[in-house]
Design an enzyme around this catalytic site. Structure first.
Site, PDB file in Angstrom:
ATOM      1  N   TYR A 108      16.123   4.784 -16.502  1.00 52.74           N
ATOM      2  CA  TYR A 108      15.767   4.251 -15.034  1.00 52.74           C
ATOM      3  C   TYR A 108      16.422   2.652 -14.867  1.00 52.74           C
ATOM      4  CZ  TYR A 108      12.488   8.078 -14.351  1.00 52.74           C
ATOM      5  OH  TYR A 108      11.935   9.187 -14.186  1.00 52.74           O
ATOM      6  N   ASN A 132      14.337  12.195  -4.609  1.00 52.52           N
ATOM      7  CA  ASN A 132      15.435  12.931  -4.736  1.00 52.52           C
ATOM      8  C   ASN A 132      14.988  14.281  -4.067  1.00 52.52           C
ATOM      9  OD1 ASN A 132      17.808  14.426  -4.945  1.00 52.52           O
ATOM     10  ND2 ASN A 132      17.413  14.606  -7.067  1.00 52.52           N
ATOM     11  N   CYS A 140      18.520  14.481 -11.088  1.00 49.45           N
ATOM     12  CA  CYS A 140      17.562  13.455 -11.500  1.00 49.45           C
ATOM     13  C   CYS A 140      16.728  13.922 -12.888  1.00 49.45           C
ATOM     14  CB  CYS A 140      16.423  13.356 -10.419  1.00 49.45           C
ATOM     15  SG  CYS A 140      15.734  14.659  -9.745  1.00 49.45           S
ATOM     16  N   HIS A 141      17.072  15.145 -13.296  1.00 51.61           N
ATOM     17  CA  HIS A 141      16.212  15.463 -14.494  1.00 51.61           C
ATOM     18  C   HIS A 141      17.008  14.957 -15.728  1.00 51.61           C
ATOM     19  CE1 HIS A 141      19.598  18.338 -13.730  1.00 51.61           C
ATOM     20  NE2 HIS A 141      19.736  18.453 -14.971  1.00 51.61           N
ATOM     21  N   GLU A 167      21.285  22.187 -20.844  1.00 50.06           N
ATOM     22  CA  GLU A 167      22.233  21.346 -20.868  1.00 50.06           C
ATOM     23  C   GLU A 167      22.641  21.002 -22.112  1.00 50.06           C
ATOM     24  OE1 GLU A 167      22.349  18.214 -17.712  1.00 50.06           O
ATOM     25  OE2 GLU A 167      21.857  19.611 -16.107  1.00 50.06           O
TER      26      GLU A 167
END
Length: 170
Positions: A108, A132, A140-141, A167
């Site tokens: 953040y 979002n 945003c993850h 990912e």
């Protein structure tokens, strides 16, 4: 990279569709081509289809194809049209999310720095990230706590964990 369409007429007919995914049924809303929102079941602050909207589970063909490719591990960057609306600050934060690459994470505080916000504005950045409207597509993850912990995901931490595992981050 996704592209924003900020000149879309908001009075046009809204379309919504459901699309199966490993996260559960995704709700896609927009004009049938450009996405205005993408949400998961029980998501905090999700856009709920309205009775006067048209359901068309064949709409958003490009988004569906790219989502399927992403979940299959064959797509690392979305290239979709979307029509989101937010304050200038939120739009800056969302654009910063777009720059976080597949397989990477950020904090953040790093997002705050990217948008020129002060350290004291980290909570406001968190609020913008939490608002979002395009989960998964606008990643945003990939935003985690400064200490590396998984924090704050409107779709739930189990889904965040699943996406980051997909990912290769976890």
């Amino acid at each position: 990279m996704s592209t924003a369409d900020t000149d879309t007429d908001t009075t046009s007919t809204m379309v919504w569709a459901l699309h199966d995914s490993p996260l559960g049924p995704l709700t896609l809303t927009g004009d049938g081509t450009a996405l205005a929102s993408l949400s998961v079941p029980e998501q905090r602050g999700a856009t709920a289809p309205q009775p006067h909207w048209t359901r068309d589970d064949t709409a958003f063909a490009e988004a569906r194809a790219q989502l399927d490719a992403y979940f299959a591990g064959d797509l690392k960057e979305f290239s979709l049209r979307f029509t989101t609306r937010g304050t200038e600050f939120r739009e800056r934060v969302w654009a910063a999310l777009d720059s976080v690459p597949f397989g990477a994470t950020t904090t953040y505080g790093e997002i705050a720095a990217r948008v020129g916000a002060s350290r004291a504005a980290v909570r406001a950045v968190g609020g913008a990230i939490g608002a979002n409207p395009l989960l998964i597509v606008r990643p945003c993850h990939r935003v985690i706590g400064a200490d590396g912990t998984l924090t704050g995901y409107a779709g739930g931490l189990d889904r965040k964990r699943l996406l980051l595992t997909l990912e290769g981050v976890l």
